[in-house]
Motif scaffolding. Structure first.
Motif, PDB file in Angstrom:
ATOM      1  N   VAL A 323      39.934  37.746  46.463  1.00 30.46           N
ATOM      2  CA  VAL A 323      40.934  37.663  47.526  1.00 30.46           C
ATOM      3  C   VAL A 323      41.836  36.464  47.243  1.00 30.46           C
ATOM      4  CG1 VAL A 323      41.339  37.407  50.005  1.00 30.46           C
ATOM      5  CG2 VAL A 323      39.298  38.640  49.187  1.00 30.46           C
ATOM      6  N   PRO A 324      43.155  36.651  47.101  1.00 29.19           N
ATOM      7  CA  PRO A 324      43.840  37.947  47.037  1.00 29.19           C
ATOM      8  C   PRO A 324      43.549  38.646  45.710  1.00 29.19           C
ATOM      9  CG  PRO A 324      45.392  36.207  46.505  1.00 29.19           C
ATOM     10  CD  PRO A 324      44.106  35.522  46.869  1.00 29.19           C
ATOM     11  N   PRO A 325      43.591  39.992  45.697  1.00 28.53           N
ATOM     12  CA  PRO A 325      43.428  40.705  44.426  1.00 28.53           C
ATOM     13  C   PRO A 325      44.548  40.319  43.457  1.00 28.53           C
ATOM     14  CG  PRO A 325      43.567  42.243  46.281  1.00 28.53           C
ATOM     15  CD  PRO A 325      43.878  40.888  46.819  1.00 28.53           C
ATOM     16  N   ILE A 326      44.166  40.095  42.200  1.00 24.69           N
ATOM     17  CA  ILE A 326      45.150  39.744  41.170  1.00 24.69           C
ATOM     18  C   ILE A 326      45.179  40.877  40.143  1.00 24.69           C
ATOM     19  CG2 ILE A 326      45.707  38.142  39.286  1.00 24.69           C
ATOM     20  CD1 ILE A 326      44.201  35.972  40.962  1.00 24.69           C
ATOM     21  N   TYR A 327      46.362  41.444  39.915  1.00 22.26           N
ATOM     22  CA  TYR A 327      46.501  42.562  38.970  1.00 22.26           C
ATOM     23  C   TYR A 327      47.171  42.087  37.693  1.00 22.26           C
ATOM     24  CZ  TYR A 327      45.294  45.660  42.807  1.00 22.26           C
ATOM     25  OH  TYR A 327      44.642  46.281  43.835  1.00 22.26           O
ATOM     26  N   VAL A 328      46.541  42.379  36.538  1.00 20.34           N
ATOM     27  CA  VAL A 328      47.128  42.050  35.233  1.00 20.34           C
ATOM     28  C   VAL A 328      47.215  43.342  34.428  1.00 20.34           C
ATOM     29  CG1 VAL A 328      46.155  39.720  35.333  1.00 20.34           C
ATOM     30  CG2 VAL A 328      44.899  41.539  34.133  1.00 20.34           C
ATOM     31  N   LEU A 329      47.875  43.296  33.272  1.00 20.71           N
ATOM     32  CA  LEU A 329      47.980  44.487  32.411  1.00 20.71           C
ATOM     33  C   LEU A 329      46.692  44.640  31.602  1.00 20.71           C
ATOM     34  CD1 LEU A 329      51.588  43.651  31.464  1.00 20.71           C
ATOM     35  CD2 LEU A 329      50.962  45.998  32.035  1.00 20.71           C
ATOM     36  N   THR A 330      46.085  45.812  31.719  1.00 19.17           N
ATOM     37  CA  THR A 330      44.751  46.001  31.130  1.00 19.17           C
ATOM     38  C   THR A 330      44.735  47.025  29.995  1.00 19.17           C
ATOM     39  OG1 THR A 330      44.296  47.635  32.851  1.00 19.17           O
ATOM     40  CG2 THR A 330      43.527  45.400  33.266  1.00 19.17           C
ATOM     41  N   ASP A 331      45.904  47.481  29.498  1.00 23.42           N
ATOM     42  CA  ASP A 331      45.938  48.522  28.449  1.00 23.42           C
ATOM     43  C   ASP A 331      45.068  48.149  27.243  1.00 23.42           C
ATOM     44  OD1 ASP A 331      48.246  48.004  29.965  1.00 23.42           O
ATOM     45  OD2 ASP A 331      49.547  49.150  28.636  1.00 23.42           O
ATOM     46  N   GLN A 332      45.010  46.843  26.922  1.00 22.09           N
ATOM     47  CA  GLN A 332      44.295  46.401  25.709  1.00 22.09           C
ATOM     48  C   GLN A 332      42.989  45.677  26.045  1.00 22.09           C
ATOM     49  OE1 GLN A 332      45.044  47.117  22.522  1.00 22.09           O
ATOM     50  NE2 GLN A 332      46.673  48.418  23.338  1.00 22.09           N
ATOM     51  N   GLN A 333      42.438  45.939  27.244  1.00 20.85           N
ATOM     52  CA  GLN A 333      41.239  45.182  27.634  1.00 20.85           C
ATOM     53  C   GLN A 333      40.048  45.511  26.738  1.00 20.85           C
ATOM     54  OE1 GLN A 333      40.386  45.997  31.737  1.00 20.85           O
ATOM     55  NE2 GLN A 333      39.700  48.088  31.370  1.00 20.85           N
ATOM     56  N   ASP A 334      40.015  46.727  26.173  1.00 23.75           N
ATOM     57  CA  ASP A 334      38.896  47.073  25.296  1.00 23.75           C
ATOM     58  C   ASP A 334      38.946  46.289  23.986  1.00 23.75           C
ATOM     59  OD1 ASP A 334      38.005  48.722  27.269  1.00 23.75           O
ATOM     60  OD2 ASP A 334      38.882  50.550  26.408  1.00 23.75           O
ATOM     61  N   ASN A 335      40.123  45.732  23.672  1.00 22.16           N
ATOM     62  CA  ASN A 335      40.239  44.828  22.518  1.00 22.16           C
ATOM     63  C   ASN A 335      40.121  43.367  22.947  1.00 22.16           C
ATOM     64  OD1 ASN A 335      40.753  47.076  20.915  1.00 22.16           O
ATOM     65  ND2 ASN A 335      42.964  46.932  21.274  1.00 22.16           N
ATOM     66  N   ASP A 336      39.580  43.163  24.169  1.00 18.67           N
ATOM     67  CA  ASP A 336      39.426  41.810  24.720  1.00 18.67           C
ATOM     68  C   ASP A 336      40.759  41.083  24.881  1.00 18.67           C
ATOM     69  OD1 ASP A 336      36.770  41.913  25.337  1.00 18.67           O
ATOM     70  OD2 ASP A 336      36.087  41.010  23.455  1.00 18.67           O
ATOM     71  N   GLU A 337      41.778  41.847  25.283  1.00 21.04           N
ATOM     72  CA  GLU A 337      43.084  41.241  25.532  1.00 21.04           C
ATOM     73  C   GLU A 337      43.612  41.653  26.909  1.00 21.04           C
ATOM     74  OE1 GLU A 337      44.766  41.051  20.937  1.00 21.04           O
ATOM     75  OE2 GLU A 337      45.693  42.432  22.350  1.00 21.04           O
ATOM     76  N   LEU A 338      44.127  40.669  27.627  1.00 17.57           N
ATOM     77  CA  LEU A 338      44.817  40.933  28.896  1.00 17.57           C
ATOM     78  C   LEU A 338      46.238  40.407  28.768  1.00 17.57           C
ATOM     79  CD1 LEU A 338      42.065  39.718  31.416  1.00 17.57           C
ATOM     80  CD2 LEU A 338      42.551  42.084  30.721  1.00 17.57           C
ATOM     81  N   LEU A 339      47.170  41.096  29.422  1.00 17.26           N
ATOM     82  CA  LEU A 339      48.563  40.633  29.419  1.00 17.26           C
ATOM     83  C   LEU A 339      48.960  40.321  30.858  1.00 17.26           C
ATOM     84  CD1 LEU A 339      50.791  43.016  27.250  1.00 17.26           C
ATOM     85  CD2 LEU A 339      50.435  40.576  26.876  1.00 17.26           C
ATOM     86  N   LEU A 340      49.769  39.286  31.019  1.00 19.75           N
ATOM     87  CA  LEU A 340      50.278  38.942  32.343  1.00 19.75           C
ATOM     88  C   LEU A 340      51.798  38.829  32.278  1.00 19.75           C
ATOM     89  CD1 LEU A 340      47.310  37.560  32.123  1.00 19.75           C
ATOM     90  CD2 LEU A 340      48.033  36.321  34.153  1.00 19.75           C
ATOM     91  N   GLU A 341      52.435  39.456  33.275  1.00 19.10           N
ATOM     92  CA  GLU A 341      53.887  39.295  33.405  1.00 19.10           C
ATOM     93  C   GLU A 341      54.141  38.383  34.600  1.00 19.10           C
ATOM     94  OE1 GLU A 341      56.298  42.745  32.710  1.00 19.10           O
ATOM     95  OE2 GLU A 341      57.723  42.073  34.232  1.00 19.10           O
ATOM     96  N   LEU A 342      54.908  37.327  34.390  1.00 14.53           N
ATOM     97  CA  LEU A 342      55.023  36.288  35.423  1.00 14.53           C
ATOM     98  C   LEU A 342      56.352  36.305  36.177  1.00 14.53           C
ATOM     99  CD1 LEU A 342      53.506  33.238  33.456  1.00 14.53           C
ATOM    100  CD2 LEU A 342      52.310  35.079  34.649  1.00 14.53           C
ATOM    101  N   VAL A 343      57.294  37.137  35.754  1.00 12.50           N
ATOM    102  CA  VAL A 343      58.677  37.060  36.264  1.00 12.50           C
ATOM    103  C   VAL A 343      58.783  36.842  37.785  1.00 12.50           C
ATOM    104  CG1 VAL A 343      60.908  38.258  36.424  1.00 12.50           C
ATOM    105  CG2 VAL A 343      59.568  38.408  34.318  1.00 12.50           C
ATOM    106  N   PRO A 344      58.142  37.699  38.626  1.00 10.06           N
ATOM    107  CA  PRO A 344      58.385  37.535  40.061  1.00 10.06           C
ATOM    108  C   PRO A 344      57.490  36.499  40.738  1.00 10.06           C
ATOM    109  CG  PRO A 344      57.054  39.487  39.686  1.00 10.06           C
ATOM    110  CD  PRO A 344      57.267  38.852  38.344  1.00 10.06           C
ATOM    111  N   LEU A 345      56.595  35.855  39.983  1.00 14.49           N
ATOM    112  CA  LEU A 345      55.583  35.015  40.624  1.00 14.49           C
ATOM    113  C   LEU A 345      56.053  33.571  40.820  1.00 14.49           C
ATOM    114  CD1 LEU A 345      52.422  36.352  38.764  1.00 14.49           C
ATOM    115  CD2 LEU A 345      53.453  37.131  40.911  1.00 14.49           C
TER     116      LEU A 345
END
Ligand SMILES: *Cc1c(COP(=O)(O)O)cnc(C)c1O
Length: 363
Positions: A323-345
């Protein structure tokens, strides 16, 4: 009481980018104000459409523009326009397109899923899709072969992070369509800052989601040639009726385009890069994390944060479960990689993300 509290809705931190299930983007106070001003008013909608066309043309360099409900709608209507043009009989017939040129050629690697498959957005107009090449590669010769077939109405290309395999040279692809006498349409939904580049390929229409990087209300912007844009607008008397823009969306687009033009683009890009670099520096201090800044694969002028971390899928799940839930890009999570886009934050949200990562990785 906040709007989230009033309606019992979750406050979320969206580091996933312009993601439809999370509300896509944050409009500025100026855009929100323009929308609020529009809602209680009447307008001659055709005039609003003309002003939008002028504004889109001015900002993008296209001959003309139109606003429709969203880019999914814009795909359907661009295909409808290429089949039916301005002919009232054909417009009324759609989605029955059996007496029209109704084959849409598309590279197989440009079949993408943005919540629905774009193949369905094409078929909704009554067209059929002819795929060229395969998922990993589509050469100009592959395209040419499909474009040489009977009843081709247009070429549909996608410029997006979501396309698979080897990138196609869009200029050459557009030329291949023009050699066969059919228009080329580019879906650049999440590519607003690159609209002029996409038009420079020679494409007849470029389709953009206003609610993504322009941060307007939900709207599909169509930029392109006078003839084909007029045909897109004509579909409103046919299958486009349910895909029309609202008055507040058009006003919101006009306000957002004005703000975009007034913006110091170089400073905005520098600020975004500084934000990413600062986050990368702090993330690299976390145990077991290697962070770096990575450019957008489709050429958008923005970088994302790449986190290399063992158990990336678990980290992402725990970020979403908190809480609050945080959403990141998970397309490559099986390769142990996460992506974050920060533009609106904002800074507070970035601090919350770093704090939560520290807590999760400490366990
Ligand atoms: C988001 C997206 C769409 C759909 O756009 P909407 O405006 O949400 O309908 C279509 N194509 C691509 C490549 C997208 O990223």
């Amino acid at each position: 009481m906040s709007i989230h509290e009033r309606h019992r809705l979750s406050v979320v931190i969206n580091a996933r980018g312009t993601y439809t299930p999370l509300g896509v983007s944050r409009s500025s106070a100026g855009v929100a104000g323009a929308v609020a001003e529009a809602l209680p008013e009447f307008f001659v909608m055709a005039e609003l459409g003309d002003r939008a066309s002028e504004a889109i043309a001015q900002v993008t360099g296209a001959q003309a523009g139109a606003v429709v409900h969203c880019t999914a709608a814009a795909i359907t209507l661009a295909v409808a326009a290429s089949m039916a043009g301005n002919d009232p009989r054909r417009i009324a017939m759609l989605p029955d397109a059996k007496d029209m040129h109704n084959r849409v050629v598309m590279p197989a690697s440009h079949v993408v899923d943005y919540g629905q498959s774009n193949l369905q957005a094409v078929r909704l107009a009554g067209a059929q899709v002819a795929l060229a090449g395969d998922e990993t590669r589509c050469s100009i010769d592959d395209l040419d072969e499909e474009l040489d077939g009977p009843d081709v109405t247009c070429l549909l290309l996608v410029s997006s992070r979501l396309v698979k395999g080897e990138l196609i040279d869009l200029v050459q692809a557009v030329r291949a369509a023009h050699r066969r006498g059919v228009p080329a349409i580019i879906d650049g939904a999440a590519q607003f800052p690159r609209t002029a580049d996409l038009l420079a390929t020679g494409a007849d229409l470029v389709l953009i989601s206003g609610q993504k990087y322009l941060a307007s209300p939900t709207a599909g912007l169509v930029a392109g040639t006078r003839t084909l844009v007029r045909a897109v607008r004509s579909q409103e008397e046919g299958i486009g009726r349910g895909m029309k823009p609202t008055k507040e969306a058009v006003i919101g687009v006009l306000a957002a385009l004005e703000e975009w033009q007034a913006k110091d683009r170089a400073k905005w890009e520098a600020d975004q890069a500084a934000k990413v670099n600062s986050f990368v520096r702090k993330a690299n201090e976390l145990p077991g994390v290697v962070a770096e800044s990575v450019p957008d694969p489709a050429g958008l002028p923005l970088a994302r944060v790449l986190l290399k971390v063992v158990g990336a899928a678990r980290v992402a799940t725990e970020l979403e479960a908190g809480v609050p839930p945080i959403y990141v890009l998970t397309d490559q999570q099986d390769n142990d990689e996460l992506l974050l886009e920060l533009v609106p934050l904002d800074d507070d949200e970035l601090t919350i993300i770093l704090t939560r990562l520290a807590m999760i990785l400490d366990r």
